[in-house]
Design a protein around this motif. Structure first.
Motif, PDB file in Angstrom:
ATOM      1  N   GLN A   3       0.851  -1.187   0.000  1.00 46.69           N
ATOM      2  CA  GLN A   3       0.000   0.000   0.000  1.00 46.69           C
ATOM      3  C   GLN A   3       0.889   1.241   0.000  1.00 46.69           C
ATOM      4  N   LEU A   4       0.507   2.215  -0.807  1.00 43.97           N
ATOM      5  CA  LEU A   4       1.274   3.448  -0.943  1.00 43.97           C
ATOM      6  C   LEU A   4       0.364   4.645  -0.683  1.00 43.97           C
ATOM      7  N   VAL A   5       0.849   5.583   0.120  1.00 42.41           N
ATOM      8  CA  VAL A   5       0.080   6.781   0.427  1.00 42.41           C
ATOM      9  C   VAL A   5       0.971   8.000   0.241  1.00 42.41           C
ATOM     10  N   GLU A   6       0.589   8.859  -0.698  1.00 40.76           N
ATOM     11  CA  GLU A   6       1.348  10.084  -0.951  1.00 40.76           C
ATOM     12  C   GLU A   6       0.826  11.226  -0.077  1.00 40.76           C
ATOM     13  N   SER A   7       1.710  12.164   0.210  1.00 35.23           N
ATOM     14  CA  SER A   7       1.323  13.378   0.927  1.00 35.23           C
ATOM     15  C   SER A   7       2.296  14.483   0.565  1.00 35.23           C
ATOM     16  N   GLY A   8       1.941  15.710   0.920  1.00 33.67           N
ATOM     17  CA  GLY A   8       2.849  16.824   0.725  1.00 33.67           C
ATOM     18  C   GLY A   8       2.525  17.736  -0.444  1.00 33.67           C
ATOM     19  N   GLY A   9       1.498  17.388  -1.208  1.00 33.97           N
ATOM     20  CA  GLY A   9       1.126  18.262  -2.311  1.00 33.97           C
ATOM     21  C   GLY A   9       0.492  19.547  -1.815  1.00 33.97           C
ATOM     22  N   CYS A  22       5.987   9.468   0.186  1.00 32.78           N
ATOM     23  CA  CYS A  22       5.214   8.284  -0.172  1.00 32.78           C
ATOM     24  C   CYS A  22       5.500   7.233   0.891  1.00 32.78           C
ATOM     25  N   ALA A  23       4.509   6.981   1.729  1.00 34.84           N
ATOM     26  CA  ALA A  23       4.654   5.990   2.792  1.00 34.84           C
ATOM     27  C   ALA A  23       4.189   4.632   2.282  1.00 34.84           C
ATOM     28  N   ALA A  24       5.064   3.652   2.418  1.00 34.90           N
ATOM     29  CA  ALA A  24       4.763   2.307   1.937  1.00 34.90           C
ATOM     30  C   ALA A  24       4.530   1.360   3.102  1.00 34.90           C
ATOM     31  N   SER A  25       3.620   0.460   2.923  1.00 35.19           N
ATOM     32  CA  SER A  25       3.381  -0.582   3.922  1.00 35.19           C
ATOM     33  C   SER A  25       3.040  -1.869   3.197  1.00 35.19           C
ATOM     34  N   ARG A 113       3.732  -2.135 -10.363  1.00 32.67           N
ATOM     35  CA  ARG A 113       2.645  -3.000  -9.890  1.00 32.67           C
ATOM     36  C   ARG A 113       1.699  -2.286  -8.936  1.00 32.67           C
ATOM     37  N   TYR A 114       2.228  -1.449  -8.049  1.00 31.41           N
ATOM     38  CA  TYR A 114       1.387  -0.829  -7.022  1.00 31.41           C
ATOM     39  C   TYR A 114       1.454   0.687  -7.149  1.00 31.41           C
ATOM     40  N   TRP A 115       0.316   1.328  -6.897  1.00 26.83           N
ATOM     41  CA  TRP A 115       0.213   2.779  -7.048  1.00 26.83           C
ATOM     42  C   TRP A 115      -0.471   3.398  -5.843  1.00 26.83           C
ATOM     43  N   GLY A 116      -0.064   4.618  -5.526  1.00 22.25           N
ATOM     44  CA  GLY A 116      -0.769   5.398  -4.535  1.00 22.25           C
ATOM     45  C   GLY A 116      -1.965   6.108  -5.167  1.00 22.25           C
ATOM     46  N   GLN A 117      -2.674   6.877  -4.355  1.00 24.30           N
ATOM     47  CA  GLN A 117      -3.889   7.540  -4.831  1.00 24.30           C
ATOM     48  C   GLN A 117      -3.597   8.890  -5.485  1.00 24.30           C
ATOM     49  N   GLY A 118      -2.383   9.382  -5.286  1.00 26.50           N
ATOM     50  CA  GLY A 118      -1.986  10.644  -5.899  1.00 26.50           C
ATOM     51  C   GLY A 118      -2.154  11.834  -4.972  1.00 26.50           C
ATOM     52  N   THR A 119      -1.354  12.859  -5.224  1.00 26.00           N
ATOM     53  CA  THR A 119      -1.447  14.113  -4.487  1.00 26.00           C
ATOM     54  C   THR A 119      -1.307  15.267  -5.476  1.00 26.00           C
ATOM     55  N   GLN A 120      -2.150  16.276  -5.325  1.00 25.31           N
ATOM     56  CA  GLN A 120      -2.194  17.381  -6.286  1.00 25.31           C
ATOM     57  C   GLN A 120      -1.093  18.395  -5.992  1.00 25.31           C
TER      58      GLN A 120
END
Length: 125
Positions: A3-9, A22-25, A113-120
């Protein structure tokens, strides 16, 4: 599964800076080569930067070379994209992705293979 979660946009003026995280778990997430992509409004997703799982090799699109820096901290399972000297054409949704191939630096989205949800990221002129 990773699982990938982006932040900081956010919104920044031309010439400004932002740092994306991008935090990975998940299973063995720190052993994946990682990449950052972006999708400008109305355009296709494009490669921005990539980093090998050790952090020893990095790769950049020509459009961001010398302005963006990709890095990772495997102890924190986090990948970063430091973006400096931002331009309006950097405006896009930014995605991080985990590369399932054995070779780092892949520029084609379909090889991740795996993608985060994106950050604007929005850069105003």
């Amino acid at each position: 599964q990773v699982q990938l979660v982006e932040s900081g946009g956010g919104l920044v003026k031309t010439g400004g800076s932002l740092r994306l995280s991008c935090a990975a778990s998940g299973r063995a997430s720190s052993t994946y080569h990682m990449g950052w992509f972006r999708q400008p409004p109305g355009k296709a997703r494009e490669f921005v930067a990539a980093i090998s799982w050790t952090g020893g090799s990095t790769y950049y699109a020509d459009s961001v070379k010398a302005r963006f820096t990709i890095s990772r901290d495997n102890a924190k399972n986090t990948v970063y994209l430091q973006m400096d000297t931002l331009k309006p054409e950097d405006t896009a949704v930014y995605f991080c992705a985990a590369d399932a191939s054995p070779v780092a630096g892949t520029i084609h989205p379909h090889e991740y293979r795996y993608w985060g949800q994106g950050t604007q990221v929005t850069v105003s002129s």
